[in-house]
Write a protein that holds these residues in place. Structure first.
Motif, short mmCIF file in Angstrom:
data_model
loop_
_atom_site.label_atom_id
_atom_site.label_comp_id
_atom_site.label_asym_id
_atom_site.label_seq_id
_atom_site.Cartn_x
_atom_site.Cartn_y
_atom_site.Cartn_z
N GLY A 1 0.79 -1.24 0.00
CA GLY A 1 0.00 0.00 0.00
C GLY A 1 0.82 1.28 0.00
O GLY A 1 0.47 2.25 0.70
N VAL A 2 1.88 1.33 -0.78
CA VAL A 2 2.70 2.55 -0.88
C VAL A 2 1.92 3.61 -1.67
O VAL A 2 1.28 3.29 -2.67
N GLN B 1 2.66 -19.93 -1.69
CA GLN B 1 3.06 -18.79 -0.87
C GLN B 1 2.11 -17.61 -1.07
O GLN B 1 1.76 -16.91 -0.12
N ILE B 2 1.68 -17.40 -2.31
CA ILE B 2 0.73 -16.32 -2.60
C ILE B 2 -0.57 -16.56 -1.86
O ILE B 2 -1.14 -15.65 -1.23
N GLU B 3 -1.05 -17.80 -1.90
CA GLU B 3 -2.31 -18.14 -1.22
C GLU B 3 -2.19 -17.95 0.29
O GLU B 3 -3.11 -17.46 0.94
N ASN B 4 -1.02 -18.30 0.83
CA ASN B 4 -0.82 -18.18 2.27
C ASN B 4 -0.76 -16.74 2.76
O ASN B 4 -0.94 -16.47 3.95
N THR B 5 -0.49 -15.80 1.85
CA THR B 5 -0.47 -14.39 2.22
C THR B 5 -1.84 -13.73 2.07
O THR B 5 -1.98 -12.53 2.28
N GLY B 6 -2.82 -14.52 1.67
CA GLY B 6 -4.16 -13.96 1.46
C GLY B 6 -4.47 -13.68 0.01
O GLY B 6 -5.51 -13.12 -0.32
N GLY B 7 -3.55 -14.07 -0.88
CA GLY B 7 -3.78 -13.91 -2.32
C GLY B 7 -3.17 -12.64 -2.88
O GLY B 7 -2.96 -11.66 -2.16
N ASP C 1 -2.22 -0.58 7.44
CA ASP C 1 -2.95 -1.62 6.71
C ASP C 1 -2.10 -2.84 6.37
O ASP C 1 -2.63 -3.93 6.13
N THR C 2 -0.78 -2.69 6.31
CA THR C 2 0.08 -3.77 5.86
C THR C 2 0.17 -4.89 6.88
O THR C 2 0.52 -4.66 8.03
N ILE D 1 9.79 0.38 3.56
CA ILE D 1 9.94 1.51 4.49
C ILE D 1 8.91 2.60 4.22
O ILE D 1 8.65 3.43 5.09
N PHE D 2 8.31 2.57 3.02
CA PHE D 2 7.27 3.56 2.69
C PHE D 2 5.87 2.93 2.70
O PHE D 2 4.91 3.54 2.22
N ARG D 3 5.74 1.74 3.27
CA ARG D 3 4.45 1.03 3.27
C ARG D 3 3.43 1.75 4.13
O ARG D 3 3.77 2.55 4.99
N ASN D 4 2.18 1.39 3.88
CA ASN D 4 1.08 1.87 4.72
C ASN D 4 1.07 1.01 5.98
O ASN D 4 0.55 -0.11 5.98
N GLN D 5 1.66 1.49 7.04
CA GLN D 5 1.88 0.67 8.22
C GLN D 5 0.59 0.29 8.94
O GLN D 5 0.53 -0.71 9.64
#
Length: 350
Positions: A74-75, A325-331, A214-215, A208-212
């Protein structure tokens, strides 16, 4: 001063403030802002090899990868677009250098830039793009509303990964030029630096610029995924270099054999031949052959050693691992699409 008088030096003239120059300015022969005019004129010349190289777009996998990572991080868009610009600039500049170092003749279906503009000009514009990308990294913190983001942190990430990228490239070149076959572990380490470096650079900057607020993605989870993706991407590329019909049309037939490159499939073949007490693959690699007949024979040797089949199976395993791995992160729809497009089942082999 006395020295100026003794040697007849007119410091006003040397400083560019002479009456003569001012008169010429008024007559229109030299205008104010002359340097800017010259810079603009000659920058077009300096940029020409880069524009020639980028006029045929690549697969834009790295752009898509950045967009995919942003579904997790979410940058904000102003920063995201600059990171994409930085990554694209580094990628394209590195290809200009790669073609020189590898003596490649073709890039994206047209002659490599250095064959048109010369080695010196191409090296110069590639290095210029590296510095321009570094400047973007240094200024990222000024573009965000996020708090507690230090420009020096982004700059450090940039320089750390640039060092690793060049270490990876250096290993690849060293093995090739000194006929040293790396171990599988050494090869993977090189891949994570050279191929994975740009993706990890983008990820580290984005993190480091992520939306902290929501991430939910843990750094280690993202890092593991990108390392797996880097291995998948590079080993697939190594496979395609020898057996993909479309790859041969855009570059040249089995270019890695002409280059003398220790790719994944070559390393596997050499290791299998060591067990048999033969050296056909290594011997052919040392010849830097341009003969299509010899290249076809080398591919047949690799196939007889089951390298082609086993590499394809390993790529299928990595593909499955990535999708899990993609599925395990919620897609992640974009990453799922990228992995699907790169699926070994889509490679057009002869």
């Amino acid at each position: 001063s006395g020295i100026n008088a003794e040697y007849g030096l007119d410091m006003n003239h040397l400083n560019g403030n002479s009456v003569e120059k001012k008169e010429r300015n008024r007559n229109g022969n030299i205008c104010d802002g002359e340097d800017e005019v010259i810079n603009e004129k000659y920058m077009r010349c300096l940029e020409e090899p880069y524009k020639y190289h980028t006029q045929v777009p690549g697969k834009a996998i790295r752009d898509q990868t950045v967009e995919a990572m942003n579904l997790w991080l979410g940058v904000e868009q102003t920063v995201l677009q600059k990171i994409k610009e930085l990554v694209t600039m580094l990628h394209e500049a590195s290809l200009l250098i790669d073609d020189i170092q590898d003596n490649s003749k073709m890039r994206r279906g047209q002659p490599a830039a250095y064959l048109i503009y010369g080695v010196s000009e191409v090296i110069n514009i590639a290095n210029l793009k590296y510095f321009e990308a570094g400047k973007i990294a240094l200024e990222l913190g000024n573009m965000t509303t996020a708090k507690n983001v230090d420009n020096s942190e982004a700059s450090k990430i940039f320089h750390d990964w640039m060092i690793k990228l060049h270490q990876g490239q250096g290993l690849d070149i060293h093995w090739r030029d000194h006929y040293v076959c790396p171990t599988v572990e050494e090869y993977i380490d090189m891949v994570l630096k050279k191929t994975g470096g740009l993706m990890m650079l983008a990820f580290d900057l984005m993190y480091i610029f992520r939306n902290q607020s929501d991430t939910k993605l843990a750094y280690a989870t993202g890092r593991k995924f990108l390392e797996t993706f880097s291995k998948f991407f590079q080993i697939r590329d190594d496979f395609c270099n020898l057996w993909d019909v479309k790859y041969a049309a855009n570059k040249s037939y089995c270019e890695d054999l002409t280059e003398g490159k220790f790719s994944w499939v070559i390393v596997q073949g050499i290791m299998k031949e060591r067990e048999l007490g033969t050296t056909r693959v290594m011997s052919i690699l040392k010849q830097r052959t341009t003969s299509d007949e010899i290249k076809r024979y080398c591919c047949q040797v690799l196939e007889s050693l089951h390298v082609r089949t086993e590499t394809n199976e390993y790529l299928e395993t990595l593909e499955k691992d990535l999708l899990e791995q993609i599925e395990n992160t919620g897609g992640n729809q974009i990453f799922t699409k990228i992995v699907s497009l790169l699926s070994p089942s889509r490679i057009q082999t002869a």
